[in-house]
Design an enzyme around this catalytic site. Structure first.
Site, short mmCIF file in Angstrom:
data_model
loop_
_atom_site.label_atom_id
_atom_site.label_comp_id
_atom_site.label_asym_id
_atom_site.label_seq_id
_atom_site.Cartn_x
_atom_site.Cartn_y
_atom_site.Cartn_z
N CYS A 129 0.98 -1.17 -0.25
CA CYS A 129 0.23 0.27 -0.05
C CYS A 129 0.80 1.02 -0.29
CB CYS A 129 -1.48 -0.45 1.29
SG CYS A 129 -1.98 1.09 0.76
N HIS B 106 -3.29 -4.70 -0.55
CA HIS B 106 -3.30 -5.09 0.51
C HIS B 106 -3.43 -6.65 0.61
CE1 HIS B 106 -3.52 -1.96 3.32
NE2 HIS B 106 -3.76 -1.41 2.53
N GLU C 145 -2.84 -8.93 2.77
CA GLU C 145 -2.88 -9.77 3.94
C GLU C 145 -4.80 -9.58 4.39
OE1 GLU C 145 -2.42 -5.21 5.13
OE2 GLU C 145 -1.72 -6.66 3.39
#
Length: 203
Positions: free
Chosen positions: A81, A183, A185
């Site tokens: 990001c 992202h 994750e």
């Protein structure tokens, strides 16, 4: 012993969710502000949330900017990001300010008629192959939260794009430096597979 992956703590960033994702994958993750811990890591992740100038100010004030660049000379580094945006030469959000210059280009507002920020899922296309996306199918969906993106980056450093009313750079690669505007994750099984690919680069 395969060693650990260091997550750079420079005062901003989505540290715990990145660490949890790596742990889920069976990787040892260490959140750190210590350049010596970065030196001992097998690879490094530079996370980030918020505005580019705030993150850049924090990174340069911490002195970890030099450590990140030094580690990228010899091992894989992944920016996530705003962490990806910091890899570029400069940012134009709120005010002009320098980035790390590990990847060519600038960070500017996405030139789209679509609503900004873009918050949600979008599908990846791959203009060229990269080990970061090994096994990831064309059209895989990942999660974004952003209004700004990499621009003027040479095509040979762009490894993924999305369509959001215009073509938007979603991931970059130059030498040992990789960056994901999305992202991983927070991107389900696809995101975990991408993080797994990054971890495998240094095994």
């Amino acid at each position: 012993m395969k060693g650990y992956i260091a997550i750079v703590d420079y005062g901003v960033g989505n540290l715990k969710s990145v660490s949890n994702a790596l742990t889920y994958l069976g990787e040892e993750a260490r959140i750190t502000r210590d350049p010596q811990v970065l030196e001992g890591a097998r690879s490094v992740i530079l996370p980030g949330v918020g505005a580019f100038p705030h993150a850049a100010d924090k990174l340069f004030a911490s002195g970890l900017d030099r450590a990140v660049l030094e580690q990228g000379e010899k091992k894989p580094v992944l920016g996530i990001c705003v962490g990806m945006q910091l890899l570029l030469e400069r940012g134009e959000e709120l005010r002009p300010c320098p980035g790390l210059g590990a990847v060519q280009g600038r960070v500017a507002r996405i030139p789209t008629s679509e609503k900004l920020p873009q918050i949600g899922w979008n599908s990846l296309t791959f203009p060229r192959p990269s080990p970061l996306f090994r096994g990831i199918p064309e059209g895989a969906w990942v999660y974004f939260v952003h209004s700004f993106s990499a621009q003027d980056t040479p095509p040979e450093q762009i490894i993924a794009c999305i369509d959001y009313g215009c073509s938007v750079v979603a991931a970059v690669e130059r030498g040992n430096f990789f960056g994901c505007q999305f992202h991983p994750e927070k991107s389900g099984e696809t995101g975990l597979a991408i993080l797994g690919n990054f971890a495998a680069l240094s095994r």
